[in-house]
Design an enzyme around this catalytic site. Sequence first.
Site, PDB file in Angstrom:
ATOM      1  N   LYS A  54       1.232  -1.084   0.009  1.00 32.44           N
ATOM      2  CA  LYS A  54      -0.316  -0.088   0.326  1.00 32.44           C
ATOM      3  C   LYS A  54       0.966   1.494   0.041  1.00 32.44           C
ATOM      4  O   LYS A  54       0.581   2.167  -1.221  1.00 32.44           O
ATOM      5  CB  LYS A  54      -0.794   0.261   1.156  1.00 32.44           C
ATOM      6  N   CYS A  70      -0.662   1.215   5.997  1.00 28.55           N
ATOM      7  CA  CYS A  70      -1.370   0.469   7.156  1.00 28.55           C
ATOM      8  C   CYS A  70      -1.855  -0.752   6.556  1.00 28.55           C
ATOM      9  O   CYS A  70      -2.835  -0.898   5.415  1.00 28.55           O
ATOM     10  CB  CYS A  70      -1.974   0.731   7.900  1.00 28.55           C
ATOM     11  N   ASP A  71      -2.024  -2.000   7.332  1.00 30.66           N
ATOM     12  CA  ASP A  71      -3.050  -3.378   7.264  1.00 30.66           C
ATOM     13  C   ASP A  71      -3.193  -3.684   8.327  1.00 30.66           C
ATOM     14  O   ASP A  71      -2.262  -3.825   9.701  1.00 30.66           O
ATOM     15  CB  ASP A  71      -3.155  -3.621   6.196  1.00 30.66           C
ATOM     16  N   THR A  72      -4.740  -3.691   8.454  1.00 34.37           N
ATOM     17  CA  THR A  72      -5.440  -4.826  10.047  1.00 34.37           C
ATOM     18  C   THR A  72      -6.142  -5.947   9.659  1.00 34.37           C
ATOM     19  O   THR A  72      -7.167  -5.992   8.613  1.00 34.37           O
ATOM     20  CB  THR A  72      -6.043  -4.160  10.872  1.00 34.37           C
ATOM     21  N   GLY A 107       0.343  -4.011  10.423  1.00 38.75           N
ATOM     22  CA  GLY A 107       1.030  -4.184   9.726  1.00 38.75           C
ATOM     23  C   GLY A 107       1.410  -2.161   9.060  1.00 38.75           C
ATOM     24  O   GLY A 107       0.178  -2.325   8.766  1.00 38.75           O
TER      25      GLY A 107
END
Length: 188
Positions: A54, A70-72, A107
């Site tokens: 991203k 970010c990623d969750t 992350g």
Amino acid sequence: MTPSNLILASRSPRRVELLKLIASQFETIPSQFDESTITITNPNELVKALGYYKAKTVFDEHPQATVIGCDTIVSLDGEVFGIPKDKQHAVDMLRKLSGKTHLVSTGVCILSKNQVDQFVVETKVTFYKLSEEEIEVYCNTKEPFDKAGAYGIQEKGSLFVESIEGDYFSVMGFPVAKVNQVLKQYKW
């Protein structure tokens, strides 16, 4: 680096709100990265890769900037729970999470022309046992449909949470204190 060189590669209003605690000026440019191209099954490796790609997708268009991606995800017993596809998918996720402790992994990748910082913040969240009625009522709201694991800890989903072990803001999708510590290396 001036604050105007900071870009958040996200469309999440929660991430925008939390980044404002660190920086008063930044741009928000949602990443167009196709998440379906990543087939990693390990939750932490998956969110680490997604955060990186991203950020990288936006950085490629803005190479003079510092970009945060970010990623969750939510995981339980090795099963990854992303954003629900529809109401039934949200109901199924919440049934599985009911009465159990799950892991929320966020992350983050901070990418500039001279530096790459990647990390994952894990938080354990335990849900109370949920009734079918609670799940149904919640899934009739808009809340579950843009959140990993089909709940928002900062909204009505907080009523499901018996305990949390770790970073509350990471469960919201942006571990603000850790990001702040890393950004200090960038002379913020």
